[in-house]
Each structure stands twice: as C-alpha cells, then as structure tokens.
Write an enzyme that holds these catalytic residues in place. Structure first.
Site, PDB file in Angstrom:
ATOM      1  CG  MET A  87     -17.023   1.003  19.121  1.00  0.00           C
ATOM      2  SD  MET A  87     -18.324   2.090  18.574  1.00  0.00           S
ATOM      3  CE  MET A  87     -17.473   3.657  18.525  1.00  0.00           C
ATOM      4  N   GLY A 135     -15.989   5.453  27.020  1.00  0.00           N
ATOM      5  CA  GLY A 135     -15.749   4.443  26.007  1.00  0.00           C
ATOM      6  C   GLY A 135     -16.660   4.664  24.816  1.00  0.00           C
ATOM      7  CB  CYS A 136     -18.270   2.242  22.550  1.00  0.00           C
ATOM      8  SG  CYS A 136     -19.440   2.177  21.187  1.00  0.00           S
ATOM      9  CG  PHE A 137     -20.220   7.697  20.573  1.00  0.00           C
ATOM     10  CD1 PHE A 137     -20.342   6.650  19.673  1.00  0.00           C
ATOM     11  CD2 PHE A 137     -19.674   8.892  20.097  1.00  0.00           C
ATOM     12  CE1 PHE A 137     -19.959   6.777  18.344  1.00  0.00           C
ATOM     13  CE2 PHE A 137     -19.281   9.033  18.768  1.00  0.00           C
ATOM     14  CZ  PHE A 137     -19.426   7.971  17.892  1.00  0.00           C
TER      15      PHE A 137
END
Length: 214
Positions: A1, A46-48
C-alpha cells in the site's frame, strides 16, 4: 500500500479525486461476536483493507478481519510483513453463515475482486505480501477452489494463467487494531480514495452478490 500513497497524494493535489463518490457506503462488520454455526474462510488478495470491504459487503458474512497468513514468523507485525521477509501475505478471515452464503460464492467473490493472474502483486502493491492465496481447511474447500479455477480457465476469462496459490490453512495472525475497518474510519486516505473505493465499486458492478442492504 505504501508504494502508491505518495503518488496518490499528488493526484489529490492535482484535483483528480474531486469526482470520487462521497456518498458511497462502506460495509462494516455486522457484529464482532461469533454466531453459532458460522464458518471461517481465509483469503489473500492484495491489500487487506480492500478485501475487508469486499467480503463484508456480502449478505451472510458477519465480519472480515484483517491479518497475516502463509508465513513462517510467529506474531508478525505490519512493519515486518511489509519487508517481505516473514513470508506472510496480507489476509482476511471471513466469518460467514453457510445457511445464508455458500463457500462457493465466497470463492467466486475472491476471484472476481482481484486479478488472480498477477504474481506477488496486486496493481501497484508489489511484493510477496500481496500475493493471491486461497487457503483451504478441508478437501471440499480445496475442490471448490480448484473447480472455480478450472471454470475461469476454461472460459478464457484471463489472458494469462491464474497464479493464485491454493494451500492448506495453518495459522492466522490478526493485524493491529488500526488496520481493522480501516476504510470506514479513513475514507479520506489517498490510497483509499484512489484505489480501495474505486476497486470496490468496480467489484459491485461486476459481481452479482448477494449483497447486504447498506
């Protein structure tokens, strides 16, 4: 991120984000208490922050909790995971009612909310911590995941082969408190405005649901 927050901030300065959807409703956990009969599914895509709102938007999902899985280091921290040295990926534990939503639907949502052909990245988030993983707890879950991969492959949904790892679930480490419900609490974060929310809205256009009433 972190890799695109600076770029996103510059975009904000240039005014490109002025057209974002200020009225979009961000789905949250319906409860933080376990429900009798609920089950858990575990995914990395990917980004949580992104994965949280994807799964929490679905009817039958009580909560999606951000954390770390797939690594070898005990008690991982965000800072450690972001180095790529712990082996973990940003992950969500999805707590759901199988009487209201099937594991198969969750798997379909998992693939529909990412690009599963990317290796060790999602978009501009690059590193092994952003790799795509479907964790399974039993043979039936594994079969469901593999069936969806076959369906997508046979349909030529993607130009490149699906790179999602399909591995047995071992351990989930819950992420720090400030990561939980992050998008809801930080809607003005540049990454949230330029990446997370647009990706979520695209998912809702493409995936039939079922969705919660927000």
């Amino acid at each position: 991120m972190r890799s695109i927050i600076v770029a996103a901030a510059l975009t904000l300065v240039l005014g490109a984000c002025s057209a974002q959807n200020p009225d979009v409703k961000i789905p949250r956990a319906t409860s933080t208490k376990p429900v009798p009969g609920e089950q858990v599914a575990t995914f990395s895509e990917g980004c949580f922050w992104h994965a949280e709102i994807i799964f929490q938007s679905l009817a039958g999902v009580r909560d999606a909790v951000s954390g770390y899985s797939g690594g070898t280091t005990a008690n991982p921290t965000y800072e450690g995971v972001e180095t790529g040295l712990t082996g973990h990926a940003e992950t969500v534990n999805v707590y759901y009612d199988p009487a209201k939503i099937s594991y198969e639907t969750l798997v379909k949502a998992f693939f529909a909310s990412q690009d599963p052909t990317e290796v060790n990245r999602q978009g501009n988030d690059v590193g092994t911590q952003y790799r795509s993983i479907a964790f399974y707890r039993n043979d039936q879950e594994k079969a469901t995941i593999m069936a969806e991969i076959k369906r997508l492959t046979d349909a030529h949904t993607y130009k490149a082969p699906i790179a999602t790892q399909v591995v047995p679930f071992k351990k989930f480490w819950e992420a720090e408190d400030y990561h939980q419900e992050y998008i809801y609490h930080h809607p003005d974060n540049p990454y949230v405005e330029t990446v997370s929310i647009p990706d979520y809205l695209e998912f809702r256009k493409a995936f039939p649901g079922p969705y919660k009433a927000l």
